[in-house]
Design a protein around this motif. Sequence first.
Motif, PDB file in Angstrom:
ATOM      1  N   ARG A  99       0.817  -1.219   0.000  1.00 43.43           N
ATOM      2  CA  ARG A  99       0.000   0.000   0.000  1.00 43.43           C
ATOM      3  C   ARG A  99       0.848   1.264   0.000  1.00 43.43           C
ATOM      4  O   ARG A  99       0.326   2.361  -0.235  1.00 43.43           O
ATOM      5  CB  ARG A  99      -0.957  -0.023   1.194  1.00 43.43           C
ATOM      6  N   GLN A 100       2.145   1.131   0.254  1.00 44.77           N
ATOM      7  CA  GLN A 100       3.035   2.292   0.175  1.00 44.77           C
ATOM      8  C   GLN A 100       3.343   2.676  -1.270  1.00 44.77           C
ATOM      9  O   GLN A 100       3.887   3.743  -1.525  1.00 44.77           O
ATOM     10  CB  GLN A 100       4.340   2.007   0.938  1.00 44.77           C
ATOM     11  N   LEU A 101       3.019   1.801  -2.201  1.00 46.06           N
ATOM     12  CA  LEU A 101       3.153   2.103  -3.630  1.00 46.06           C
ATOM     13  C   LEU A 101       1.749   2.249  -4.193  1.00 46.06           C
ATOM     14  O   LEU A 101       1.127   1.285  -4.627  1.00 46.06           O
ATOM     15  CB  LEU A 101       3.913   0.983  -4.350  1.00 46.06           C
ATOM     16  N   ALA A 102       1.232   3.454  -4.165  1.00 45.29           N
ATOM     17  CA  ALA A 102      -0.160   3.689  -4.545  1.00 45.29           C
ATOM     18  C   ALA A 102      -0.283   5.019  -5.279  1.00 45.29           C
ATOM     19  O   ALA A 102       0.574   5.904  -5.166  1.00 45.29           O
ATOM     20  CB  ALA A 102      -1.051   3.705  -3.299  1.00 45.29           C
ATOM     21  N   LEU A 103      -1.368   5.155  -6.011  1.00 47.20           N
ATOM     22  CA  LEU A 103      -1.606   6.376  -6.785  1.00 47.20           C
ATOM     23  C   LEU A 103      -1.718   7.599  -5.882  1.00 47.20           C
ATOM     24  O   LEU A 103      -1.372   8.707  -6.297  1.00 47.20           O
ATOM     25  CB  LEU A 103      -2.874   6.201  -7.619  1.00 47.20           C
ATOM     26  N   ARG A 104      -2.186   7.423  -4.659  1.00 49.71           N
ATOM     27  CA  ARG A 104      -2.322   8.570  -3.748  1.00 49.71           C
ATOM     28  C   ARG A 104      -0.980   9.246  -3.479  1.00 49.71           C
ATOM     29  O   ARG A 104      -0.920  10.423  -3.130  1.00 49.71           O
ATOM     30  CB  ARG A 104      -2.951   8.138  -2.422  1.00 49.71           C
ATOM     31  N   TYR A 105       0.116   8.495  -3.643  1.00 50.84           N
ATOM     32  CA  TYR A 105       1.454   9.066  -3.479  1.00 50.84           C
ATOM     33  C   TYR A 105       2.053   9.522  -4.812  1.00 50.84           C
ATOM     34  O   TYR A 105       3.173  10.029  -4.832  1.00 50.84           O
ATOM     35  CB  TYR A 105       2.398   8.034  -2.859  1.00 50.84           C
ATOM     36  N   GLY A 106       1.326   9.294  -5.913  1.00 53.18           N
ATOM     37  CA  GLY A 106       1.843   9.634  -7.226  1.00 53.18           C
ATOM     38  C   GLY A 106       2.550   8.493  -7.920  1.00 53.18           C
ATOM     39  O   GLY A 106       3.236   8.692  -8.926  1.00 53.18           O
ATOM     40  N   HIS A 107       2.374   7.281  -7.420  1.00 54.72           N
ATOM     41  CA  HIS A 107       3.032   6.110  -8.007  1.00 54.72           C
ATOM     42  C   HIS A 107       2.173   5.513  -9.120  1.00 54.72           C
ATOM     43  O   HIS A 107       0.967   5.329  -8.950  1.00 54.72           O
ATOM     44  CB  HIS A 107       3.274   5.052  -6.927  1.00 54.72           C
ATOM     45  N   PHE A 108       2.794   5.195 -10.260  1.00 51.09           N
ATOM     46  CA  PHE A 108       2.110   4.598 -11.399  1.00 51.09           C
ATOM     47  C   PHE A 108       2.597   3.158 -11.572  1.00 51.09           C
ATOM     48  O   PHE A 108       3.726   2.937 -11.996  1.00 51.09           O
ATOM     49  CB  PHE A 108       2.391   5.394 -12.674  1.00 51.09           C
ATOM     50  N   ARG A 109       1.730   2.198 -11.327  1.00 45.57           N
ATOM     51  CA  ARG A 109       2.156   0.801 -11.384  1.00 45.57           C
ATOM     52  C   ARG A 109       2.223   0.257 -12.800  1.00 45.57           C
ATOM     53  O   ARG A 109       2.796  -0.811 -13.027  1.00 45.57           O
ATOM     54  CB  ARG A 109       1.251  -0.072 -10.524  1.00 45.57           C
ATOM     55  N   TYR A 110       1.655   0.955 -13.780  1.00 44.86           N
ATOM     56  CA  TYR A 110       1.687   0.453 -15.151  1.00 44.86           C
ATOM     57  C   TYR A 110       2.807   1.070 -15.986  1.00 44.86           C
ATOM     58  O   TYR A 110       2.932   0.777 -17.167  1.00 44.86           O
ATOM     59  CB  TYR A 110       0.326   0.661 -15.824  1.00 44.86           C
ATOM     60  N   ALA A 111       3.607   1.935 -15.369  1.00 44.54           N
ATOM     61  CA  ALA A 111       4.818   2.444 -16.011  1.00 44.54           C
ATOM     62  C   ALA A 111       5.985   1.535 -15.612  1.00 44.54           C
ATOM     63  O   ALA A 111       5.795   0.506 -14.962  1.00 44.54           O
ATOM     64  CB  ALA A 111       5.071   3.882 -15.563  1.00 44.54           C
ATOM     65  N   LYS A 112       7.203   1.932 -15.991  1.00 40.08           N
ATOM     66  CA  LYS A 112       8.359   1.122 -15.599  1.00 40.08           C
ATOM     67  C   LYS A 112       8.515   1.061 -14.089  1.00 40.08           C
ATOM     68  O   LYS A 112       9.088   0.105 -13.558  1.00 40.08           O
ATOM     69  CB  LYS A 112       9.629   1.679 -16.245  1.00 40.08           C
ATOM     70  N   THR A 113       7.988   2.083 -13.397  1.00 42.46           N
ATOM     71  CA  THR A 113       8.036   2.079 -11.939  1.00 42.46           C
ATOM     72  C   THR A 113       7.186   0.951 -11.346  1.00 42.46           C
ATOM     73  O   THR A 113       7.326   0.620 -10.167  1.00 42.46           O
ATOM     74  CB  THR A 113       7.562   3.430 -11.393  1.00 42.46           C
ATOM     75  N   GLY A 114       6.324   0.345 -12.162  1.00 45.46           N
ATOM     76  CA  GLY A 114       5.533  -0.791 -11.695  1.00 45.46           C
ATOM     77  C   GLY A 114       6.353  -2.013 -11.379  1.00 45.46           C
ATOM     78  O   GLY A 114       5.848  -2.970 -10.772  1.00 45.46           O
ATOM     79  N   ILE A 115       7.627  -2.013 -11.759  1.00 43.15           N
ATOM     80  CA  ILE A 115       8.471  -3.152 -11.411  1.00 43.15           C
ATOM     81  C   ILE A 115       8.635  -3.251  -9.893  1.00 43.15           C
ATOM     82  O   ILE A 115       8.900  -4.331  -9.359  1.00 43.15           O
ATOM     83  CB  ILE A 115       9.848  -3.053 -12.106  1.00 43.15           C
ATOM     84  N   LEU A 116       8.450  -2.139  -9.190  1.00 39.80           N
ATOM     85  CA  LEU A 116       8.511  -2.168  -7.723  1.00 39.80           C
ATOM     86  C   LEU A 116       7.309  -2.925  -7.155  1.00 39.80           C
ATOM     87  O   LEU A 116       7.443  -3.680  -6.186  1.00 39.80           O
ATOM     88  CB  LEU A 116       8.561  -0.746  -7.167  1.00 39.80           C
ATOM     89  N   ASP A 117       6.129  -2.736  -7.768  1.00 39.83           N
ATOM     90  CA  ASP A 117       4.944  -3.500  -7.365  1.00 39.83           C
ATOM     91  C   ASP A 117       5.161  -4.983  -7.648  1.00 39.83           C
ATOM     92  O   ASP A 117       4.816  -5.847  -6.828  1.00 39.83           O
ATOM     93  CB  ASP A 117       3.711  -3.022  -8.136  1.00 39.83           C
ATOM     94  N   ALA A 118       5.721  -5.279  -8.835  1.00 41.48           N
ATOM     95  CA  ALA A 118       5.970  -6.667  -9.211  1.00 41.48           C
ATOM     96  C   ALA A 118       6.951  -7.325  -8.243  1.00 41.48           C
ATOM     97  O   ALA A 118       6.815  -8.508  -7.913  1.00 41.48           O
ATOM     98  CB  ALA A 118       6.507  -6.726 -10.637  1.00 41.48           C
ATOM     99  N   PHE A 119       7.926  -6.554  -7.776  1.00 38.52           N
ATOM    100  CA  PHE A 119       8.899  -7.070  -6.800  1.00 38.52           C
ATOM    101  C   PHE A 119       8.213  -7.470  -5.496  1.00 38.52           C
ATOM    102  O   PHE A 119       8.444  -8.566  -4.966  1.00 38.52           O
ATOM    103  CB  PHE A 119       9.963  -5.995  -6.546  1.00 38.52           C
TER     104      PHE A 119
END
Length: 240
Positions: A171-191
Amino acid sequence: MLTRFLRPEVRRARRMARIARWSEPIAGPVSRFRAWTNMLIVDHGIFRLAYLNRHQVSEHLWRSAQPMPHQIAWFAARGVRTIVNLRGGREYGSWPLEQEACERYGISLVEFILRSREPPDRDTLLSAEKLFRDLQYPILVHCKSGADRAGLFAALYLLGREGCSAGAAMRQLALRYGHFRYAKTGILDAFLELYRTEGEARGLSFFEWVERIYDPQALQHTFKAGFWSNAIVKEVLSRE
């Protein structure tokens, strides 16, 4: 930006020149004016004047974007004893200003470099275990925007120090913080999802999983980012 079309050796030389420039301590009003101007304009700090993306994760942990001196004072007034800089942002005026403010308010400044568009390195993750033990709490952790690397660090902290579940950490990787999971930054969600399925589901602690099972190369190979989401994060939002 046009710098992407330069040869790698030219880009590196320019970057090293910027680092050398901002490694010098601030000396006098002209130096201070240049550092502030660079921070506000080149490092996009003008947007952080309005919104720092500041959040308290737990009793001992805050997260935010790159703070300015007066914002560091705000954290110091609330008992923060350590700031963890995830950027490696020594090529901007933000760096000497942050150093100076930390010295002024008696805050320890620690660098712990994370990346937002590639799988976390195993050695870096394992070194986080010792880092969590050695830090003086409460702490503030920040990257440039407070969206991706700050979220990853907060997730690692919740998993590795507070023993939270993978679901809570994610939940620390969420849109409310400005995080985009479908960009390359989504690799953090996948991790984090990989830990949930490969580690937590088998009863392994986070650091046990990292040491025994985690394969960053395999994660990189299987992850695919969305084109438009990645373009927004990289080009429009100017994320590092």
